[in-house]
Design a protein around this motif. Structure first.
Motif, PDB file in Angstrom:
ATOM      1  N   ASN A 277     -23.269  24.278  18.783  1.00 54.47           N
ATOM      2  CA  ASN A 277     -22.574  24.345  20.468  1.00 54.47           C
ATOM      3  C   ASN A 277     -23.909  23.863  21.645  1.00 54.47           C
ATOM      4  OD1 ASN A 277     -22.028  25.765  22.973  1.00 54.47           O
ATOM      5  ND2 ASN A 277     -23.455  27.100  22.706  1.00 54.47           N
ATOM      6  N   GLN A 278     -24.644  23.805  20.408  1.00 54.49           N
ATOM      7  CA  GLN A 278     -25.970  22.772  21.363  1.00 54.49           C
ATOM      8  C   GLN A 278     -26.363  22.010  21.234  1.00 54.49           C
ATOM      9  OE1 GLN A 278     -28.307  23.900  23.106  1.00 54.49           O
ATOM     10  NE2 GLN A 278     -30.175  22.965  23.520  1.00 54.49           N
ATOM     11  N   GLN A 279     -25.051  20.624  20.194  1.00 50.73           N
ATOM     12  CA  GLN A 279     -25.469  19.664  19.555  1.00 50.73           C
ATOM     13  C   GLN A 279     -24.364  19.590  20.683  1.00 50.73           C
ATOM     14  OE1 GLN A 279     -25.965  18.667  15.576  1.00 50.73           O
ATOM     15  NE2 GLN A 279     -25.544  20.098  15.497  1.00 50.73           N
ATOM     16  N   TRP A 280     -23.353  20.679  20.964  1.00 49.40           N
ATOM     17  CA  TRP A 280     -21.510  19.409  21.873  1.00 49.40           C
ATOM     18  C   TRP A 280     -21.452  19.841  22.774  1.00 49.40           C
ATOM     19  CZ3 TRP A 280     -21.111  15.565  18.946  1.00 49.40           C
ATOM     20  CH2 TRP A 280     -21.578  15.338  17.581  1.00 49.40           C
ATOM     21  N   THR A 281     -22.179  21.182  23.343  1.00 48.77           N
ATOM     22  CA  THR A 281     -20.970  21.995  24.241  1.00 48.77           C
ATOM     23  C   THR A 281     -22.395  22.240  25.979  1.00 48.77           C
ATOM     24  OG1 THR A 281     -20.919  23.191  23.548  1.00 48.77           O
ATOM     25  CG2 THR A 281     -18.876  22.081  23.510  1.00 48.77           C
ATOM     26  N   LYS A 282     -23.548  22.216  24.934  1.00 46.99           N
ATOM     27  CA  LYS A 282     -24.342  22.196  25.736  1.00 46.99           C
ATOM     28  C   LYS A 282     -24.569  23.362  27.021  1.00 46.99           C
ATOM     29  CE  LYS A 282     -26.215  18.910  24.422  1.00 46.99           C
ATOM     30  NZ  LYS A 282     -27.259  18.858  23.111  1.00 46.99           N
ATOM     31  N   GLY A 283     -24.341  24.752  26.277  1.00 48.72           N
ATOM     32  CA  GLY A 283     -24.289  26.281  26.651  1.00 48.72           C
ATOM     33  C   GLY A 283     -22.396  26.781  26.490  1.00 48.72           C
TER      34      GLY A 283
END
Length: 290
Positions: free
Chosen positions: A170-176
């Motif tokens: 999630n942190q790598q691709w959708t930021k939240g």
């Protein structure tokens, strides 16, 4: 998750000796975390933010009062472990050690420990998909479970690694937005099932071409979800692929529809063209091994 040196703020609420909710001169609500920072302090007083070990602000996922609630309810041990997990994400995956990772990890950690202590088990339906699609994050998730068990003296449910791994994804691709990460994982899993149906054989997800394909799908999904799709190429790659490898071209169109349906977007022709290049590589490699 920084500290602004020498900046004063007005205290709005004292949660405990270690957590304050305050307002800076520009009206920004901040949560200040630091040992003893709230001791004998009262609302309306000013506080120097440099006295805090960490400064948290609303980043869209949690409002400042929600951040303060979470940090005040978590033990200092939980906060320290969450920070260590964030640092592991930086060391192993290159993730920036930011609030946007540390806070969701702390939130999940708190409930995971509570479930372990109460003997409550939950289902993690994406276990297989996460292991296959995100091997690096899965390995780190397992490392995190071992770390938590050793550091906090608990025995987390073995499958908790799935959730920690998804936080790293999630942190790598959708930021939240964790729901987008789940949707991406489910969609990529459906992509491989659809390809197997189309081509008549299962896809070896351990093959190098499959791993590259997953990485590309993650990029497509992230770009489309944030409305930053590719749409500047003048080359008609898709038509060329349709002539040489129609099975791969049709698969790319099918995949684009799956992704588009998952996030309610129309995938651009340029994105489909690049998808077609990857489906061609995958198709050719898999065909050679049949």
């Amino acid at each position: 998750m920084d500290v602004t040196l020498g900046k004063s703020a007005t205290i709005k609420r004292v949660y405990n000796n270690n957590v304050l909710l305050a307002t800076e001169a520009d009206s920004t609500e901040v949560v200040l975390l630091g040992k003893g920072i709230g001791f004998q302090r009262r609302p309306g007083e000013t506080v120097d933010t440099s006295l805090a070990d960490q400064r948290f602000v609303d980043e869209g996922l949690y409002l400042a009062p929600q951040l303060a609630d979470l940090l005040s309810e978590a033990s200092s041990d939980h906060i320290a472990v969450a920070q260590t997990i964030t640092e592991l994400g930086h060391a192993a995956l290159g993730l920036e050690p930011r609030q946007s990772l540390m806070i969701p990890v702390l939130d999940h950690l708190t409930f995971a420990v509570r479930r372990a202590q109460e003997g409550t088990h939950i289902d993690f339906p994406l276990r297989w998909e996460v292991a296959q699609l995100y091997p690096a994050e899965a390995a780190l998730g397992r490392q995190v479970v071992a770390l938590v068990n050793d550091s906090l003296g608990v025995q987390l449910q073995d499958d908790e690694w799935v959730a920690f791994a998804l936080h790293f994804v999630n942190q790598q691709w959708t930021k939240g937005d964790f729901s987008k990460t789940v949707a991406m994982t489910e969609t990529i899993s459906r992509v491989f099932l659809r390809l197997a149906e189309r081509w008549g054989w299962p896809i070896d997800e351990n093959a190098s071409s499959a791993a590259r394909f997953v990485t590309h799908l993650r990029y497509v999904f992230a770009r489309a979800a944030s409305d930053k799709q590719l749409q500047t190429s003048r080359l008609d790659v898709l038509s060329a692929v349709q002539l040489a490898y129609p099975e791969a071209a049709e698969a790319a169109l099918d995949i684009a529809a799956l992704i588009g349906d998952a996030i309610n977007r129309v995938i651009t022709k340029d994105e489909i063209s690049y998808l077609a290049l990857h489906t061609t590589r995958l198709y050719v490699e898999m065909t050679e091994h049949q």
